[in-house]
Design an enzyme around this catalytic site. Structure first.
Site, PDB file in Angstrom:
ATOM      1  N   ILE A 155       0.849  -1.115  -0.006  1.00 57.02           N
ATOM      2  CA  ILE A 155      -0.018   0.010  -0.004  1.00 57.02           C
ATOM      3  C   ILE A 155       0.788   1.344   0.003  1.00 57.02           C
ATOM      4  CG2 ILE A 155      -1.631   1.303   1.360  1.00 57.02           C
ATOM      5  CD1 ILE A 155      -2.810  -1.423   2.173  1.00 57.02           C
ATOM      6  N   ASP A 174      11.051   2.532   6.586  1.00 56.74           N
ATOM      7  CA  ASP A 174      10.566   1.254   6.555  1.00 56.74           C
ATOM      8  C   ASP A 174      11.823   0.584   7.068  1.00 56.74           C
ATOM      9  OD1 ASP A 174      10.070  -1.507   5.973  1.00 56.74           O
ATOM     10  OD2 ASP A 174       8.377  -0.767   4.590  1.00 56.74           O
ATOM     11  N   CYS A 205       2.211   0.960   7.776  1.00 58.63           N
ATOM     12  CA  CYS A 205       2.956  -0.283   8.484  1.00 58.63           C
ATOM     13  C   CYS A 205       1.832  -1.069   9.300  1.00 58.63           C
ATOM     14  CB  CYS A 205       3.995   0.364   9.550  1.00 58.63           C
ATOM     15  SG  CYS A 205       3.702   1.299  10.770  1.00 58.63           S
ATOM     16  N   THR A 232      -4.612   5.258   7.239  1.00 54.66           N
ATOM     17  CA  THR A 232      -5.703   4.277   6.857  1.00 54.66           C
ATOM     18  C   THR A 232      -4.914   2.702   7.238  1.00 54.66           C
ATOM     19  OG1 THR A 232      -4.317   4.511   4.718  1.00 54.66           O
ATOM     20  CG2 THR A 232      -6.259   5.755   4.897  1.00 54.66           C
ATOM     21  N   ARG A 234      -3.949   0.815  10.981  1.00 54.06           N
ATOM     22  CA  ARG A 234      -4.750   0.405  12.161  1.00 54.06           C
ATOM     23  C   ARG A 234      -4.683   1.398  13.058  1.00 54.06           C
ATOM     24  NH1 ARG A 234      -6.539  -2.775   9.141  1.00 54.06           N
ATOM     25  NH2 ARG A 234      -6.391  -4.759   9.441  1.00 54.06           N
ATOM     26  N   ASP A 258      -9.262   6.365   8.585  1.00 58.01           N
ATOM     27  CA  ASP A 258      -9.907   5.611   8.184  1.00 58.01           C
ATOM     28  C   ASP A 258      -9.994   4.409   9.188  1.00 58.01           C
ATOM     29  OD1 ASP A 258     -11.675   4.311   6.375  1.00 58.01           O
ATOM     30  OD2 ASP A 258     -10.117   2.962   6.043  1.00 58.01           O
ATOM     31  N   GLU A 263     -12.355   1.078  17.129  1.00 59.68           N
ATOM     32  CA  GLU A 263     -13.331   0.996  16.116  1.00 59.68           C
ATOM     33  C   GLU A 263     -14.202   0.175  16.317  1.00 59.68           C
ATOM     34  OE1 GLU A 263     -10.589   1.008  12.607  1.00 59.68           O
ATOM     35  OE2 GLU A 263     -11.380  -0.853  12.236  1.00 59.68           O
ATOM     36  N   HIS A 295     -13.443   3.042   8.144  1.00 58.84           N
ATOM     37  CA  HIS A 295     -12.729   1.538   7.679  1.00 58.84           C
ATOM     38  C   HIS A 295     -13.356   1.138   6.362  1.00 58.84           C
ATOM     39  CE1 HIS A 295      -9.806  -1.591   9.173  1.00 58.84           C
ATOM     40  NE2 HIS A 295      -9.883  -1.574   7.867  1.00 58.84           N
TER      41      HIS A 295
HETATM   42  P1  NAD Z   1       2.534  -4.843   3.836  1.00 59.25           P
HETATM   43  O1  NAD Z   1       3.043  -6.072   4.746  1.00 59.25           O
HETATM   44  O2  NAD Z   1       2.687  -5.346   2.197  1.00 59.25           O
HETATM   45  O3  NAD Z   1       3.564  -3.752   4.161  1.00 59.25           O
HETATM   46  C1  NAD Z   1       3.757  -3.179   5.477  1.00 59.25           C
HETATM   47  C2  NAD Z   1       5.134  -2.675   5.381  1.00 59.25           C
HETATM   48  O4  NAD Z   1       5.454  -2.184   6.901  1.00 59.25           O
HETATM   49  C3  NAD Z   1       6.268  -3.479   5.224  1.00 59.25           C
HETATM   50  O5  NAD Z   1       7.018  -3.075   4.156  1.00 59.25           O
HETATM   51  C4  NAD Z   1       7.152  -3.676   6.464  1.00 59.25           C
HETATM   52  O6  NAD Z   1       8.650  -3.896   6.399  1.00 59.25           O
HETATM   53  C5  NAD Z   1       6.730  -2.154   7.178  1.00 59.25           C
HETATM   54  N1  NAD Z   1       6.978  -2.309   8.471  1.00 59.25           N
HETATM   55  C6  NAD Z   1       7.287  -3.130   9.529  1.00 59.25           C
HETATM   56  N2  NAD Z   1       7.549  -2.684  10.694  1.00 59.25           N
HETATM   57  C7  NAD Z   1       7.514  -1.417  10.465  1.00 59.25           C
HETATM   58  C8  NAD Z   1       7.741  -0.462  11.178  1.00 59.25           C
HETATM   59  N3  NAD Z   1       8.225  -0.460  12.502  1.00 59.25           N
HETATM   60  N4  NAD Z   1       7.941   0.878  10.807  1.00 59.25           N
HETATM   61  C9  NAD Z   1       7.623   1.007   9.529  1.00 59.25           C
HETATM   62  N5  NAD Z   1       7.321   0.105   8.673  1.00 59.25           N
HETATM   63  C10 NAD Z   1       7.329  -1.053   9.095  1.00 59.25           C
HETATM   64  O7  NAD Z   1       1.220  -4.611   4.151  1.00 59.25           O
HETATM   65  P2  NAD Z   1       0.320  -3.649   3.363  1.00 59.25           P
HETATM   66  O8  NAD Z   1      -0.595  -4.375   2.541  1.00 59.25           O
HETATM   67  O9  NAD Z   1       1.030  -2.606   2.437  1.00 59.25           O
HETATM   68  O10 NAD Z   1      -0.804  -3.221   4.575  1.00 59.25           O
HETATM   69  C11 NAD Z   1      -0.318  -2.294   5.398  1.00 59.25           C
HETATM   70  C12 NAD Z   1      -1.299  -2.050   6.407  1.00 59.25           C
HETATM   71  O11 NAD Z   1      -2.532  -1.549   5.984  1.00 59.25           O
HETATM   72  C13 NAD Z   1      -1.959  -3.419   6.924  1.00 59.25           C
HETATM   73  O12 NAD Z   1      -1.148  -3.721   7.938  1.00 59.25           O
HETATM   74  C14 NAD Z   1      -3.220  -3.220   7.530  1.00 59.25           C
HETATM   75  O13 NAD Z   1      -3.466  -2.917   8.800  1.00 59.25           O
HETATM   76  C15 NAD Z   1      -3.695  -1.914   6.611  1.00 59.25           C
HETATM   77  N6  NAD Z   1      -4.875  -2.067   5.642  1.00 59.25           N
HETATM   78  C16 NAD Z   1      -5.882  -1.190   6.089  1.00 59.25           C
HETATM   79  C17 NAD Z   1      -7.130  -1.204   4.964  1.00 59.25           C
HETATM   80  C18 NAD Z   1      -8.147  -0.424   5.137  1.00 59.25           C
HETATM   81  O14 NAD Z   1      -9.398  -0.681   4.654  1.00 59.25           O
HETATM   82  N7  NAD Z   1      -7.976   0.773   5.728  1.00 59.25           N
HETATM   83  C19 NAD Z   1      -7.161  -2.389   4.183  1.00 59.25           C
HETATM   84  C20 NAD Z   1      -5.982  -3.142   3.989  1.00 59.25           C
HETATM   85  C21 NAD Z   1      -4.741  -3.113   4.821  1.00 59.25           C
END
Ligand code: NAD
Length: 332
Positions: A155, A174, A205, A232, A234, A258, A263, A295
């Site tokens: 994302i 990251d 993250c 957006t 958690r 979001d 929530e 959300h």
């Molecule tokens: P992803 O696993 O592809 O990417 C997460 C990234 O965070 C990774 O590159 C990881 O190295 C990095 N990370 C880990 N620890 C970290 C830290 N301490 N500091 C900074 N970065 C760190 O996940 P994604 O698919 O990109 O999703 C990200 C988040 O989005 C999910 O965990 C989920 O909580 C959230 N999400 C929200 C919605 C929504 O509808 N609002 C939908 C899908 C996902």
């Protein structure tokens, strides 16, 4: 497999029914969330299918094992709401839907940024009341502003691509930098430098013990006065009380969320006839420069299609005894 489907919404039923005929599974839909009060509904099924609003603690997982549930199928990428250790202990498999549509979430993130900035939500209401005044609607150009992205997974990367098109200066943090992101010309910096230098900060993250309250008083103290903060990802990435202080002192000039720490008591429900008992979100909603969506960042037809397909494929792989690559456990 026989699937007990919890927290069903109309859009879930439509999407799953459309694809179900290509699979051997059967689904029974329940509107309730899976809880100690509703767990009996899952008796006689092989799998339960739940969404992110549904916390599964050790006790509930124990109850699922007592009625011989083999699989917890998550209709989400995030899995912080499930006690994975308990699932491992009770021998229940947990499968998720990784990366179903990073663009859906990234595009909603941009919607929050643009709405907060250009105040289109206020303009819409004004114009409907024949008020064509522009007072108070001044925004800023995204072009040339520094956007700091925390977490450059699927994302975060999709968002960086969009913001590059706006002409933003892009920085990121990251712990596991990504070469594709570096090749886009994004500079990886320390978290502290990101906080100090960004005009817009967006969180992408996962929520883990290390990232809980990654935005706390100290972090907000480092930020530029007038920063825009977007979440957006958690809710508990932001210490909400610290964000409220930041808004009151005008350190934070825009907050777009979001997701929200508490929530599960609010989101995905129509509470329009009720008095909201959560004073923290009520305070957040009182700020003119806070935009909250419930959300919905994932909610596009493309994302729903992919969530459905992957959920059903996860269950098929399990049923035929194959390795399920989307399994999550304490060891994976
Ligand atoms: P992803 O696993 O592809 O990417 C997460 C990234 O965070 C990774 O590159 C990881 O190295 C990095 N990370 C880990 N620890 C970290 C830290 N301490 N500091 C900074 N970065 C760190 O996940 P994604 O698919 O990109 O999703 C990200 C988040 O989005 C999910 O965990 C989920 O909580 C959230 N999400 C929200 C919605 C929504 O509808 N609002 C939908 C899908 C996902």
């Amino acid at each position: 497999m026989k699937i007990a489907f919890f927290s069903t919404k109309k859009y879930d039923r439509q999407s799953f029914n459309e694809q179900l005929e290509s699979y051997s599974h059967t689904i029974t839909y329940f509107e309730d969330i899976l809880s100690p009060e509703t767990v009996a509904l899952a008796k006689g099924f092989d799998a339960v299918c739940i969404f992110v609003n549904n916390p599964l603690d050790r006790e509930l997982i124990r109850m699922l094992s007592e009625i011989d549930i083999e699989v917890i199928a998550l209709r989400s990428a995030g899995f912080n709401h499930v006690d994975l250790e308990a699932a491992d202990d009770f021998g229940i498999n947990v499968y998720r839907v990784p990366a179903y549509s990073p663009e859906a979430v990234a595009e909603h993130t941009v919607a929050l940024i643009l709405t907060l900035n250009r105040k289109t939500h206020k303009a819409y209401n004004r114009v409907r009341e024949n008020n064509f005044s522009l007072e108070g609607l001044t925004g800023f150009n995204l072009h040339g502003k520094t956007a700091g992205i925390v977490g450059t997974g699927t994302i975060g990367t999709a968002l960086l691509k969009i913001l590059k098109g706006f002409g933003c200066h892009l920085i990121a943090y990251d712990p596991y930098p990504n070469d594709d992101v570096k090749n886009m010309g994004v500079d990886y910096v320390s978290l502290e430098d990101l906080f100090r230098n960004s005009d817009i900060i967006s969180l992408h993250c996962p929520l883990m013990p290390e990232t809980k309250y990654i935005i706390n008083r100290e972090a907000i103290g480092m930020m530029k006065t007038g920063v825009m903060l977007i979440n957006t990802s958690r809710g508990a990435l932001i210490e909400t009380s610290a964000a409220i202080e930041g808004l009151k002192s005008a350190k934070i000039a825009y907050l777009g969320i979001d997701v929200y720490e508490q929530e599960e008591h609010l989101f995905f429900k129509d509470l329009s006839e009720r008095v909201i008992q959560d004073d923290v979100i009520a305070r957040l909603m009182s700020f003119p420069n806070v935009l909250i969506t419930g959300h919905q960042a994932f909610l596009t037809s493309e994302a729903l299609h992919k969530i459905t397909q992957t959920t059903l494929e996860n269950l098929t792989l399990h049923e035929i005894g194959k390795n399920v690559p989307n399994k999550v456990s304490m060891n994976v």
